[in-house]
Write a protein that holds these residues in place. Structure first.
Motif, PDB file in Angstrom:
ATOM      1  N   PRO A   1       0.852  -1.219  -0.027  1.00 14.71           N
ATOM      2  CA  PRO A   1       0.023  -0.081   0.216  1.00 14.71           C
ATOM      3  C   PRO A   1       0.852   1.126   0.010  1.00 14.71           C
ATOM      4  O   PRO A   1       2.097   1.213   0.405  1.00 14.71           O
ATOM      5  CB  PRO A   1      -0.779  -0.209   1.305  1.00 14.71           C
ATOM      6  N   VAL A   2       0.291   2.346  -0.385  1.00 16.07           N
ATOM      7  CA  VAL A   2       0.993   3.721  -0.499  1.00 16.07           C
ATOM      8  C   VAL A   2       0.083   4.801  -0.150  1.00 16.07           C
ATOM      9  O   VAL A   2      -1.062   4.310   0.006  1.00 16.07           O
ATOM     10  CB  VAL A   2       1.286   3.918  -1.983  1.00 16.07           C
ATOM     11  N   ALA A   3       0.532   5.991   0.160  1.00 18.54           N
ATOM     12  CA  ALA A   3      -0.323   7.118   0.392  1.00 18.54           C
ATOM     13  C   ALA A   3       0.398   8.267  -0.389  1.00 18.54           C
ATOM     14  O   ALA A   3       1.474   8.155  -0.769  1.00 18.54           O
ATOM     15  CB  ALA A   3      -0.171   7.554   1.794  1.00 18.54           C
TER      16      ALA A   3
ATOM     17  N   MET B   1      -0.145   8.056 -10.479  1.00 22.84           N
ATOM     18  CA  MET B   1      -1.183   6.937 -10.243  1.00 22.84           C
ATOM     19  C   MET B   1      -0.663   5.886 -11.182  1.00 22.84           C
ATOM     20  O   MET B   1      -0.806   4.533 -10.892  1.00 22.84           O
ATOM     21  CB  MET B   1      -2.585   7.284 -10.810  1.00 22.84           C
ATOM     22  N   ASP B   2      -0.198   6.327 -12.628  1.00 20.58           N
ATOM     23  CA  ASP B   2       0.653   5.283 -13.224  1.00 20.58           C
ATOM     24  C   ASP B   2       1.672   4.694 -12.836  1.00 20.58           C
ATOM     25  O   ASP B   2       1.774   3.178 -12.932  1.00 20.58           O
ATOM     26  CB  ASP B   2       0.973   5.852 -14.558  1.00 20.58           C
ATOM     27  N   VAL B   3       2.725   5.312 -12.140  1.00 22.37           N
ATOM     28  CA  VAL B   3       3.756   4.922 -11.315  1.00 22.37           C
ATOM     29  C   VAL B   3       3.455   3.785 -10.125  1.00 22.37           C
ATOM     30  O   VAL B   3       3.844   2.922 -10.063  1.00 22.37           O
ATOM     31  CB  VAL B   3       4.793   6.039 -10.945  1.00 22.37           C
ATOM     32  N   ILE B   4       2.388   4.167  -9.316  1.00 20.51           N
ATOM     33  CA  ILE B   4       2.235   3.453  -8.167  1.00 20.51           C
ATOM     34  C   ILE B   4       1.412   2.183  -8.761  1.00 20.51           C
ATOM     35  O   ILE B   4       1.412   1.200  -7.887  1.00 20.51           O
ATOM     36  CB  ILE B   4       1.406   4.172  -6.971  1.00 20.51           C
ATOM     37  N   GLN B   5       0.844   2.280  -9.972  1.00 15.58           N
ATOM     38  CA  GLN B   5       0.372   0.963 -10.311  1.00 15.58           C
ATOM     39  C   GLN B   5       1.258  -0.171 -10.825  1.00 15.58           C
ATOM     40  O   GLN B   5       0.925  -1.194 -11.121  1.00 15.58           O
ATOM     41  CB  GLN B   5      -0.877   1.190 -11.322  1.00 15.58           C
ATOM     42  N   ASP B   6       2.521   0.172 -10.588  1.00 17.01           N
ATOM     43  CA  ASP B   6       3.579  -0.604 -11.509  1.00 17.01           C
ATOM     44  C   ASP B   6       4.147  -1.288 -10.187  1.00 17.01           C
ATOM     45  O   ASP B   6       4.910  -0.815  -9.534  1.00 17.01           O
ATOM     46  CB  ASP B   6       4.266   0.427 -12.169  1.00 17.01           C
ATOM     47  N   GLU B   7       3.670  -2.436  -9.846  1.00 15.11           N
ATOM     48  CA  GLU B   7       4.158  -3.355  -8.701  1.00 15.11           C
ATOM     49  C   GLU B   7       5.554  -3.297  -8.798  1.00 15.11           C
ATOM     50  O   GLU B   7       6.354  -3.142  -7.540  1.00 15.11           O
ATOM     51  CB  GLU B   7       3.450  -4.902  -8.738  1.00 15.11           C
ATOM     52  N   LYS B   8       6.352  -3.650  -9.958  1.00 19.22           N
ATOM     53  CA  LYS B   8       7.807  -3.478  -9.747  1.00 19.22           C
ATOM     54  C   LYS B   8       8.404  -2.299  -9.065  1.00 19.22           C
ATOM     55  O   LYS B   8       9.365  -2.340  -8.389  1.00 19.22           O
ATOM     56  CB  LYS B   8       8.321  -3.587 -11.301  1.00 19.22           C
ATOM     57  N   VAL B   9       7.968  -0.937  -9.748  1.00 15.31           N
ATOM     58  CA  VAL B   9       8.260   0.162  -8.954  1.00 15.31           C
ATOM     59  C   VAL B   9       8.144   0.253  -7.556  1.00 15.31           C
ATOM     60  O   VAL B   9       9.125   0.458  -6.730  1.00 15.31           O
ATOM     61  CB  VAL B   9       7.541   1.292  -9.864  1.00 15.31           C
ATOM     62  N   VAL B  10       6.940  -0.093  -7.264  1.00 18.57           N
ATOM     63  CA  VAL B  10       6.711   0.104  -5.724  1.00 18.57           C
ATOM     64  C   VAL B  10       7.533  -0.976  -4.932  1.00 18.57           C
ATOM     65  O   VAL B  10       8.274  -0.403  -4.019  1.00 18.57           O
ATOM     66  CB  VAL B  10       5.186  -0.145  -5.503  1.00 18.57           C
TER      67      VAL B  10
END
Length: 159
Positions: A65-67, A127-136
């Motif tokens: 999860p992120v905020a 939003m595009d960035v945080i939906q990339d599981e690899k990046v998170v």
């Protein structure tokens, strides 16, 4: 969806390793860091906390999860994203989609955007960035602030 020209509003991206354990302490810690870097006014922390209490920003992304705490542009001097990496179990935030539920955010993206249009573009790109599981996942496991900055900058530029 049309490609956003993030170049026109490209934020200063900084990595940060959070020391606090409670939401408001962490938000203050991160806002104070942005203030020390000349990105926001000293009043920014209170404004972010006040907004978070009304409009929670916890997002239940996978695998972590992120905020995305932020506030109106009044307290912003320069556009920036401070990407905070949490320790242990994360920091508890109310969920953006259901305020009766919480998430323990492992990554906190504090936004400081100085234009209304820029805020929409930056949030959309983020939003595009945080939906990339690899990046998170890479952010969660990064060893240094510089690595966090590099991961997020690359995701913004190439995502």
């Amino acid at each position: 969806m049309s490609k956003i020209d993030i170049q026109t509003v490209m934020p200063q991206i900084m990595g940060y390793q959070i020391t606090g354990t409670e939401r408001d302490d962490v938000l203050t810690e991160m806002a104070d860091f942005l203030a020390s870097m000349g990105m926001v006014k000293p009043t920014y922390a209170k404004a972010v906390i006040d907004r978070e209490n009304i409009y929670p920003t916890g997002i239940c992304t996978e695998p972590y999860p992120v905020a995305i705490p932020h506030c109106e542009r009044d307290g912003v001097l320069k556009t920036a994203i401070l990407v905070g990496q949490t320790r242990n179990n994360g920091i508890t935030f109310q969920r953006i989609d259901d305020t009766d539920l919480n998430v323990d955010a492992k990554v906190i993206f504090m936004l400081a955007v100085d234009t209304n249009q820029g805020q929409l573009e930056v949030i959309s790109k983020l939003m595009d960035v945080i939906q990339d599981e690899k990046v998170v996942e890479e952010i969660v496991h990064a060893k240094t602030c510089e690595m966090i900055k590099e991961i997020v900058t690359n995701a913004f530029m190439n995502g």
